[in-house]
Enzyme design. Sequence first.
Site, PDB file in Angstrom:
ATOM      1  N   LYS A 134     -11.867  14.557  11.348  1.00 10.54           N
ATOM      2  CA  LYS A 134     -12.132  13.464  12.270  1.00 10.54           C
ATOM      3  C   LYS A 134     -11.055  13.403  13.346  1.00 10.54           C
ATOM      4  O   LYS A 134      -9.881  13.601  13.073  1.00 10.54           O
ATOM      5  CB  LYS A 134     -12.172  12.135  11.516  1.00 10.54           C
ATOM      6  CG  LYS A 134     -13.435  11.938  10.674  1.00 10.54           C
ATOM      7  CD  LYS A 134     -13.475  10.546  10.089  1.00 10.54           C
ATOM      8  CE  LYS A 134     -14.761  10.308   9.327  1.00 10.54           C
ATOM      9  NZ  LYS A 134     -14.825   8.934   8.758  1.00 10.54           N
ATOM     10  N   TYR A 168      -8.672   5.756  -1.301  1.00 10.84           N
ATOM     11  CA  TYR A 168      -9.477   6.840  -1.845  1.00 10.84           C
ATOM     12  C   TYR A 168      -9.095   7.176  -3.279  1.00 10.84           C
ATOM     13  O   TYR A 168      -9.727   8.005  -3.906  1.00 10.84           O
ATOM     14  CB  TYR A 168      -9.310   8.105  -0.991  1.00 10.84           C
ATOM     15  CG  TYR A 168     -10.353   8.257   0.077  1.00 10.84           C
ATOM     16  CD1 TYR A 168     -10.535   7.278   1.039  1.00 10.84           C
ATOM     17  CD2 TYR A 168     -11.155   9.383   0.138  1.00 10.84           C
ATOM     18  CE1 TYR A 168     -11.476   7.414   2.026  1.00 10.84           C
ATOM     19  CE2 TYR A 168     -12.100   9.531   1.128  1.00 10.84           C
ATOM     20  CZ  TYR A 168     -12.260   8.537   2.068  1.00 10.84           C
ATOM     21  OH  TYR A 168     -13.208   8.686   3.048  1.00 10.84           O
ATOM     22  N   ARG A 218     -14.846  16.685   3.514  1.00 12.44           N
ATOM     23  CA  ARG A 218     -15.992  15.847   3.854  1.00 12.44           C
ATOM     24  C   ARG A 218     -17.217  16.747   3.899  1.00 12.44           C
ATOM     25  O   ARG A 218     -17.111  17.953   4.177  1.00 12.44           O
ATOM     26  CB  ARG A 218     -15.800  15.182   5.212  1.00 12.44           C
ATOM     27  CG  ARG A 218     -14.585  14.267   5.306  1.00 12.44           C
ATOM     28  CD  ARG A 218     -14.467  13.702   6.716  1.00 12.44           C
ATOM     29  NE  ARG A 218     -13.331  12.780   6.831  1.00 12.44           N
ATOM     30  CZ  ARG A 218     -12.109  13.122   7.199  1.00 12.44           C
ATOM     31  NH1 ARG A 218     -11.847  14.399   7.497  1.00 12.44           N
ATOM     32  NH2 ARG A 218     -11.137  12.231   7.282  1.00 12.44           N
ATOM     33  N   ARG A 231     -15.185  13.798  -3.154  1.00 12.70           N
ATOM     34  CA  ARG A 231     -13.945  13.808  -2.359  1.00 12.70           C
ATOM     35  C   ARG A 231     -12.989  12.746  -2.888  1.00 12.70           C
ATOM     36  O   ARG A 231     -11.787  12.984  -3.012  1.00 12.70           O
ATOM     37  CB  ARG A 231     -14.296  13.564  -0.893  1.00 12.70           C
ATOM     38  CG  ARG A 231     -13.111  13.456   0.060  1.00 12.70           C
ATOM     39  CD  ARG A 231     -13.645  13.473   1.493  1.00 12.70           C
ATOM     40  NE  ARG A 231     -12.791  12.784   2.439  1.00 12.70           N
ATOM     41  CZ  ARG A 231     -11.782  13.347   3.091  1.00 12.70           C
ATOM     42  NH1 ARG A 231     -11.480  14.616   2.870  1.00 12.70           N
ATOM     43  NH2 ARG A 231     -11.064  12.657   3.968  1.00 12.70           N
ATOM     44  N   HIS A 260     -19.825  12.201  -1.412  1.00 10.80           N
ATOM     45  CA  HIS A 260     -18.536  11.697  -0.950  1.00 10.80           C
ATOM     46  C   HIS A 260     -17.666  11.246  -2.111  1.00 10.80           C
ATOM     47  O   HIS A 260     -16.436  11.270  -2.015  1.00 10.80           O
ATOM     48  CB  HIS A 260     -18.739  10.540   0.029  1.00 10.80           C
ATOM     49  CG  HIS A 260     -17.583  10.337   0.962  1.00 10.80           C
ATOM     50  ND1 HIS A 260     -17.134  11.326   1.805  1.00 10.80           N
ATOM     51  CD2 HIS A 260     -16.776   9.266   1.178  1.00 10.80           C
ATOM     52  CE1 HIS A 260     -16.106  10.874   2.515  1.00 10.80           C
ATOM     53  NE2 HIS A 260     -15.857   9.626   2.147  1.00 10.80           N
ATOM     54  N   HIS A 294      -6.180  12.313   6.423  1.00  3.53           N
ATOM     55  CA  HIS A 294      -6.157  10.911   6.815  1.00  3.53           C
ATOM     56  C   HIS A 294      -5.019  10.639   7.790  1.00  3.53           C
ATOM     57  O   HIS A 294      -3.906  11.125   7.601  1.00  3.53           O
ATOM     58  CB  HIS A 294      -5.966  10.011   5.588  1.00  3.53           C
ATOM     59  CG  HIS A 294      -7.176   9.933   4.718  1.00  3.53           C
ATOM     60  ND1 HIS A 294      -7.126   9.612   3.379  1.00  3.53           N
ATOM     61  CD2 HIS A 294      -8.488  10.140   4.993  1.00  3.53           C
ATOM     62  CE1 HIS A 294      -8.347   9.624   2.874  1.00  3.53           C
ATOM     63  NE2 HIS A 294      -9.184   9.934   3.836  1.00  3.53           N
TER      64      HIS A 294
END
Length: 303
Positions: free
Chosen positions: A181, A284, A158, A252, A249, A275
Amino acid sequence: MSEGAAAALSRWLEEERALAGASGHTIAAYRRDVSAFLGFMALHRGGPMGVPAIADVTIADMRAFLAAERGRGLSSRSLARRLSAIKSFCRWLAEREGVEPTAILAARAPKFRKTLPRPLSEEAAGQLIDTVELQARDCWQAARDVAVVTLLYGCGLRISEALSLTGRDAPLPEVLRIFGKGGRERLVPVLPAARLAVQDYLSLSPWPKEGDGPLFRGARGGPLSPRQVQKATEAARMQLGLPSSATPHALRHSFATHLLAAGGDLRAIQELLGHASLSTTEGYTAVDESRLMRIYEAAHPRA
């Protein structure tokens, strides 16, 4: 909101930061979302919103709030995110304070269609990285921007993860430890091209490498902002005639899609991207139906 509600909100946010590993941006968004809700309810109901008053919110109040937010132009996606934060805070209140915010927890978020990511082709991704180099005024800034976008595409980082690297992370190792995250930790292999791009940038940078300082610096030596990377990518995209979906993004997304198309395992790609859910990883990636069928048949061979 009342002093009690403000204090409860601060305690909840602190727990989210300390226990759930929420980022500073997430905490700020949570604060805005809940404050906006309590502020609306105070005006709508004609009195300050203390903790006990939250339990008195009705279904009609919630409908008024959602309608007002839509009237301000808030999108379905943004409204759903705001309502999610409000419900999380109210669930916490129910556990800690014993209130029963039934109407709030029963409110339904508006439905919205999830937009599928649009990864670039391998050729377009390479062209975008090469063209980013042409957008900066100084050679060191050009090398810096190339290093950042190479990490996005070559390692699937990211943009926040790339910009959180410090001087202590350089020279980049073959495997990089990333905290994503929710504070989730993962190990990411670093391609030689990415390590070389970072070394080229450091050799040209006028700013000394500091262990605790940002690896990627802005023109004045402070931390590089995500917007600067976005602007360089936008300029390169326009120069190449690529669609508006060609964002940092998207690199990615492209990393994940190209790995899968080359025979990568979806679970392994999930770990590389950091994830929590495999369904997120599936969103994705974008490969054609024939490729998906080959993956399926390889995983489930017929007797």
